[in-house]
Write a protein that holds these residues in place. Sequence first.
Motif, PDB file in Angstrom:
ATOM      1  N   ASP A 120     -42.553  18.620 -48.389  1.00  0.00           N
ATOM      2  CA  ASP A 120     -41.837  19.111 -47.404  1.00  0.00           C
ATOM      3  C   ASP A 120     -40.872  17.751 -46.898  1.00  0.00           C
ATOM      4  O   ASP A 120     -41.267  16.778 -47.086  1.00  0.00           O
ATOM      5  CB  ASP A 120     -42.385  19.583 -46.281  1.00  0.00           C
ATOM      6  CG  ASP A 120     -41.659  20.587 -45.344  1.00  0.00           C
ATOM      7  OD1 ASP A 120     -41.841  21.508 -45.371  1.00  0.00           O
ATOM      8  OD2 ASP A 120     -40.768  19.936 -44.767  1.00  0.00           O
ATOM      9  N   THR A 173     -36.485  27.435 -44.463  1.00  0.00           N
ATOM     10  CA  THR A 173     -36.147  25.773 -44.564  1.00  0.00           C
ATOM     11  C   THR A 173     -35.931  25.290 -45.875  1.00  0.00           C
ATOM     12  O   THR A 173     -36.348  25.746 -46.826  1.00  0.00           O
ATOM     13  CB  THR A 173     -37.899  25.168 -44.272  1.00  0.00           C
ATOM     14  OG1 THR A 173     -38.304  25.798 -43.033  1.00  0.00           O
ATOM     15  CG2 THR A 173     -37.711  23.716 -43.941  1.00  0.00           C
ATOM     16  N   THR A 216     -44.417  13.739 -48.245  1.00  0.00           N
ATOM     17  CA  THR A 216     -43.317  13.865 -47.508  1.00  0.00           C
ATOM     18  C   THR A 216     -42.108  13.570 -48.650  1.00  0.00           C
ATOM     19  O   THR A 216     -42.443  12.588 -49.255  1.00  0.00           O
ATOM     20  CB  THR A 216     -42.862  12.887 -46.481  1.00  0.00           C
ATOM     21  OG1 THR A 216     -44.196  13.519 -45.500  1.00  0.00           O
ATOM     22  CG2 THR A 216     -41.591  13.483 -45.936  1.00  0.00           C
ATOM     23  N   SER A 273     -30.988  20.469 -45.279  1.00  0.00           N
ATOM     24  CA  SER A 273     -32.123  19.644 -45.260  1.00  0.00           C
ATOM     25  C   SER A 273     -32.117  19.016 -43.868  1.00  0.00           C
ATOM     26  O   SER A 273     -33.555  18.986 -43.339  1.00  0.00           O
ATOM     27  CB  SER A 273     -32.006  18.584 -46.524  1.00  0.00           C
ATOM     28  OG  SER A 273     -33.488  17.669 -46.311  1.00  0.00           O
ATOM     29  N   ASN A 274     -31.317  18.339 -43.532  1.00  0.00           N
ATOM     30  CA  ASN A 274     -31.208  17.539 -42.332  1.00  0.00           C
ATOM     31  C   ASN A 274     -31.116  18.344 -41.117  1.00  0.00           C
ATOM     32  O   ASN A 274     -32.127  18.062 -40.101  1.00  0.00           O
ATOM     33  CB  ASN A 274     -29.928  16.772 -42.326  1.00  0.00           C
ATOM     34  CG  ASN A 274     -29.667  15.505 -43.338  1.00  0.00           C
ATOM     35  OD1 ASN A 274     -30.899  14.953 -43.618  1.00  0.00           O
ATOM     36  ND2 ASN A 274     -28.540  15.119 -43.369  1.00  0.00           N
ATOM     37  N   TYR A 302     -37.789  20.720 -36.767  1.00  0.00           N
ATOM     38  CA  TYR A 302     -38.918  20.134 -36.377  1.00  0.00           C
ATOM     39  C   TYR A 302     -38.931  19.188 -35.451  1.00  0.00           C
ATOM     40  O   TYR A 302     -39.803  18.905 -34.495  1.00  0.00           O
ATOM     41  CB  TYR A 302     -39.726  19.439 -37.879  1.00  0.00           C
ATOM     42  CG  TYR A 302     -40.242  20.478 -38.716  1.00  0.00           C
ATOM     43  CD1 TYR A 302     -41.408  21.170 -38.561  1.00  0.00           C
ATOM     44  CD2 TYR A 302     -39.592  21.009 -39.890  1.00  0.00           C
ATOM     45  CE1 TYR A 302     -41.978  22.177 -39.097  1.00  0.00           C
ATOM     46  CE2 TYR A 302     -40.109  22.052 -40.592  1.00  0.00           C
ATOM     47  CZ  TYR A 302     -41.429  22.666 -40.381  1.00  0.00           C
ATOM     48  OH  TYR A 302     -41.951  23.696 -41.250  1.00  0.00           O
ATOM     49  N   GLN A 303     -38.038  18.160 -35.421  1.00  0.00           N
ATOM     50  CA  GLN A 303     -38.063  17.172 -34.318  1.00  0.00           C
ATOM     51  C   GLN A 303     -37.714  17.803 -32.885  1.00  0.00           C
ATOM     52  O   GLN A 303     -38.294  17.372 -31.823  1.00  0.00           O
ATOM     53  CB  GLN A 303     -36.884  16.184 -34.924  1.00  0.00           C
ATOM     54  CG  GLN A 303     -37.116  15.242 -35.825  1.00  0.00           C
ATOM     55  CD  GLN A 303     -35.782  14.750 -36.513  1.00  0.00           C
ATOM     56  OE1 GLN A 303     -34.620  14.666 -35.844  1.00  0.00           O
ATOM     57  NE2 GLN A 303     -36.109  13.540 -37.233  1.00  0.00           N
ATOM     58  N   TYR A 318     -35.602  22.090 -48.704  1.00  0.00           N
ATOM     59  CA  TYR A 318     -36.140  20.834 -48.826  1.00  0.00           C
ATOM     60  C   TYR A 318     -35.723  19.982 -49.962  1.00  0.00           C
ATOM     61  O   TYR A 318     -36.289  19.209 -50.487  1.00  0.00           O
ATOM     62  CB  TYR A 318     -37.573  21.091 -49.158  1.00  0.00           C
ATOM     63  CG  TYR A 318     -38.443  21.970 -48.243  1.00  0.00           C
ATOM     64  CD1 TYR A 318     -38.395  23.449 -48.628  1.00  0.00           C
ATOM     65  CD2 TYR A 318     -38.817  21.705 -47.060  1.00  0.00           C
ATOM     66  CE1 TYR A 318     -39.030  24.232 -47.858  1.00  0.00           C
ATOM     67  CE2 TYR A 318     -39.333  22.676 -46.095  1.00  0.00           C
ATOM     68  CZ  TYR A 318     -39.313  24.061 -46.666  1.00  0.00           C
ATOM     69  OH  TYR A 318     -39.703  24.631 -45.722  1.00  0.00           O
ATOM     70  N   LYS A 326     -34.933  19.425 -40.958  1.00  0.00           N
ATOM     71  CA  LYS A 326     -35.647  18.025 -40.178  1.00  0.00           C
ATOM     72  C   LYS A 326     -35.536  18.179 -38.577  1.00  0.00           C
ATOM     73  O   LYS A 326     -36.454  17.822 -37.960  1.00  0.00           O
ATOM     74  CB  LYS A 326     -35.248  16.703 -41.007  1.00  0.00           C
ATOM     75  CG  LYS A 326     -35.540  16.442 -42.235  1.00  0.00           C
ATOM     76  CD  LYS A 326     -34.889  15.095 -42.622  1.00  0.00           C
ATOM     77  CE  LYS A 326     -35.311  14.659 -44.125  1.00  0.00           C
ATOM     78  NZ  LYS A 326     -34.685  13.547 -44.444  1.00  0.00           N
ATOM     79  N   SER A 364     -39.922  17.382 -44.137  1.00  0.00           N
ATOM     80  CA  SER A 364     -40.344  16.925 -42.518  1.00  0.00           C
ATOM     81  C   SER A 364     -41.499  15.892 -42.509  1.00  0.00           C
ATOM     82  O   SER A 364     -42.686  16.740 -42.764  1.00  0.00           O
ATOM     83  CB  SER A 364     -40.197  17.959 -41.756  1.00  0.00           C
ATOM     84  OG  SER A 364     -40.668  17.750 -40.491  1.00  0.00           O
ATOM     85  N   GLU A 365     -41.502  14.879 -42.082  1.00  0.00           N
ATOM     86  CA  GLU A 365     -42.548  14.181 -41.914  1.00  0.00           C
ATOM     87  C   GLU A 365     -43.660  14.666 -40.857  1.00  0.00           C
ATOM     88  O   GLU A 365     -44.788  14.594 -40.822  1.00  0.00           O
ATOM     89  CB  GLU A 365     -42.296  12.627 -41.619  1.00  0.00           C
ATOM     90  CG  GLU A 365     -43.620  11.808 -41.412  1.00  0.00           C
ATOM     91  CD  GLU A 365     -44.286  11.378 -42.487  1.00  0.00           C
ATOM     92  OE1 GLU A 365     -45.714  11.616 -42.505  1.00  0.00           O
ATOM     93  OE2 GLU A 365     -43.870  11.216 -43.600  1.00  0.00           O
TER      94      GLU A 365
END
Length: 216
Positions: free
Chosen positions: A83, A4, A107, A21-22, A28-29, A6, A25, A85-86
């Motif tokens: 991180d 991952t 975050t 990074s995207n 996780y989504q 960040y 994210k 990712s929220e």
Amino acid sequence: GFNTIYCTLNTNMKNPQQHVSNRFKGHYQEGYFPWDIRRPDFNLIKTIKEKGINSCKVLEIGCGTGDNAIWLAQQNFQITGIDVSEIAITEARIRASKVGAKCNFITGNFFLDEIKEAPFEFVFDRGCFHSFDSDEERKAYAQKVSSLLGKEGLWLSLIGCADKPHNESGPPLRTAKDIVMAVEPYFMILSLTASYFFSNKPEPPMAWICLMQKRK
């Protein structure tokens, strides 16, 4: 968690870090984060105990859902985990709350956001450093870690090891030379050993376990 990223480098060139990074994210989504093993990595535990690293201020870069940070808090370290990712940070706060661990989860972007808790005495990352493909990017990462550490602060990084390529998808692979070239200007390498990532896979991926100390 490993694999991952960040970070976003603030450069004028086309920015591969933002893409990575995207991408994570998005993982996780989508609920895809195989690096999340729901327990601390034994390499962190082993290093803390064998090197006699005592309670201090710690930053975990790319803390994911918090299992390593929670373990550190339970050992009386003052831990901040960051991180991008929220979703990951929300889960980390839930996991910490369930076991009564005192963690500071934020975050944010490791490169661009101010981390007001700095300087730290110890930085840990499990698979953030190895996500950078170029020497220039990895050197910028090492320089940033150095800037967040106090005098003679320690950095422990778990890095995909190129000595034994995996046959399936896994973390990016780096050579010992890749590591030395990036960190040497800013850190003394105290130990660089071959191990493997704590993993739910039957054949866990190989890892470099690199403990470094900030240069004076």
